[in-house]
Enzyme design. Structure first.
Site, PDB file in Angstrom:
ATOM      1  N   HIS A  60      -1.827  -0.602  24.781  1.00  0.00           N
ATOM      2  CA  HIS A  60      -0.674   0.291  24.688  1.00  0.00           C
ATOM      3  C   HIS A  60      -1.112   1.704  24.327  1.00  0.00           C
ATOM      4  O   HIS A  60      -1.961   1.891  23.440  1.00  0.00           O
ATOM      5  CB  HIS A  60       0.303  -0.206  23.619  1.00  0.00           C
ATOM      6  CG  HIS A  60       1.013  -1.469  23.990  1.00  0.00           C
ATOM      7  ND1 HIS A  60       2.107  -1.495  24.827  1.00  0.00           N
ATOM      8  CD2 HIS A  60       0.768  -2.760  23.642  1.00  0.00           C
ATOM      9  CE1 HIS A  60       2.514  -2.748  24.971  1.00  0.00           C
ATOM     10  NE2 HIS A  60       1.719  -3.531  24.267  1.00  0.00           N
ATOM     11  N   ALA A 112       9.910   0.488  21.951  1.00  0.00           N
ATOM     12  CA  ALA A 112      10.493   1.822  21.921  1.00  0.00           C
ATOM     13  C   ALA A 112      11.684   1.990  22.848  1.00  0.00           C
ATOM     14  O   ALA A 112      12.335   3.036  22.824  1.00  0.00           O
ATOM     15  CB  ALA A 112       9.429   2.859  22.280  1.00  0.00           C
TER      16      ALA A 112
END
Length: 306
Positions: A60, A112
């Site tokens: 990520h 997110a």
């Protein structure tokens, strides 16, 4: 009914752990998204070790990254954060990401999607004070949320390329949002040997429930016959116990006790055994209770994990 079969390369788009990708690809085909997510949860939490978790985290980008190498899926998941960022908050996010990674050794991980920069910054600062073992488990839980969202994308893309597949999927929204469908028992544990810096394998563990004549096991209560054995196990090489109870949707509310045979594991230590008592309330019967033990010869601690 349509089914979905994925290769390891397909699954790697959803999670950067190679072992996870291999395990989930081997478990396919799946009848629907619900089936795929249940399998993914079981693999992620029960078969993937810390090294596999860290491998997934490393795939990520930091939140707010604008590097050209960031995948399209990551860009879309962080779109709300980018849209709500100012030059000041974006720089603050970069600075806090660096501080976080220096402390914990891995990127700050949060699902997110739909979250603005102020909310993400607040959560980052809140989690920064955690102990590393606590933060590792929170990050693993956030990774699972991301996996669920990406599996949904993968299924949607399969539907779009398969004219024989149904136009809508039988998706349980509570599953994709991290609901209470279980792939593991409601109560679980693991043991870390913090003196050695490694999992504690071979430690016997017992789970009991309070069935005594009094409503609860008070400190002043000397009754010892009120505890009824629910299940027993021994920790594996990852320090995780086997199943201590059945996999049920709703756990019976009440008081539970997990006991660890620390004396057998470390005969020269100070504690012959360790018992942890906790309460499951009526409004928590669908929750998961992970109660780890951090053990050393002359100290121990615990917390409620995920």
């Amino acid at each position: 009914m349509a089914s979905f079969s994925w290769t390891e390369e397909d699954v790697l788009r959803c999670c950067g752990s190679k072992r996870f990708a291999k395990e989930l690809a081997s478990a396919s085909p799946f009848s629907d998204l619900h089936h795929a997510i249940q399998s993914a949860r079981g693999i992620w939490f029960n078969k993937i070790d810390v090294a596999g978790w860290l491998e997934a985290f490393a795939a990520h980008p930091p939140i707010g990254s604008i590097s050209p190498s960031v995948s399209q899926w990551s860009k879309e998941e962080q779109s709300a954060a980018i849209a709500t960022a100012t030059d000041t908050t974006l720089q603050e996010l970069v600075d806090w990401n660096i501080r976080y990674q220096e402390k914990f050794g891995f990127v700050f991980l949060i699902c997110a999607s739909g979250r603005g920069t102020p909310e993400i910054l607040a959560e980052l600062k809140k989690r920064y004070v955690n102990r590393p073992i606590v933060e590792l488990e929170i990050a693993a839980q956030e990774e699972m949320k991301i996996i669920e969202l990406r599996l949904a994308r993968l299924v949607k893309s399969d539907v779009g390329s398969n004219s024989s597949a149904p136009s809508s999927l039988p998706v349980n929204s509570s599953i994709t949002a991290g609901g209470s469908s279980r792939t593991r028992p409601p109560i679980t544990t693991h043991v870390l040997d913090i003196a050695r810096g490694s999992p504690a394998s071979g430690m016997d563990v017992h789970l009991e429930m309070w069935k005594g004549t009094s409503q609860q096991p008070l400190f002043s209560n000397r009754e010892s016959t009120g505890w009824v054995l629910v299940g027993s196990s021994t920790t594996n090489t990852d320090g995780r116990s086997g199943q201590l109870m059945g996999i049920v949707d709703h756990i019976t509310p009440g008081f539970y006790r997990i006991s660890f045979d620390t004396g057998k594991y470390a005969p020269s230590g100070f504690f012959p055994y360790v018992s942890i008592v906790f309460q499951v309330r009526k409004n928590q019967t669908g929750d998961h209770f992970h109660v780890p033990l951090l053990h050393a010869p002359f100290s121990f601690s615990t917390y409620r994990g995920s």
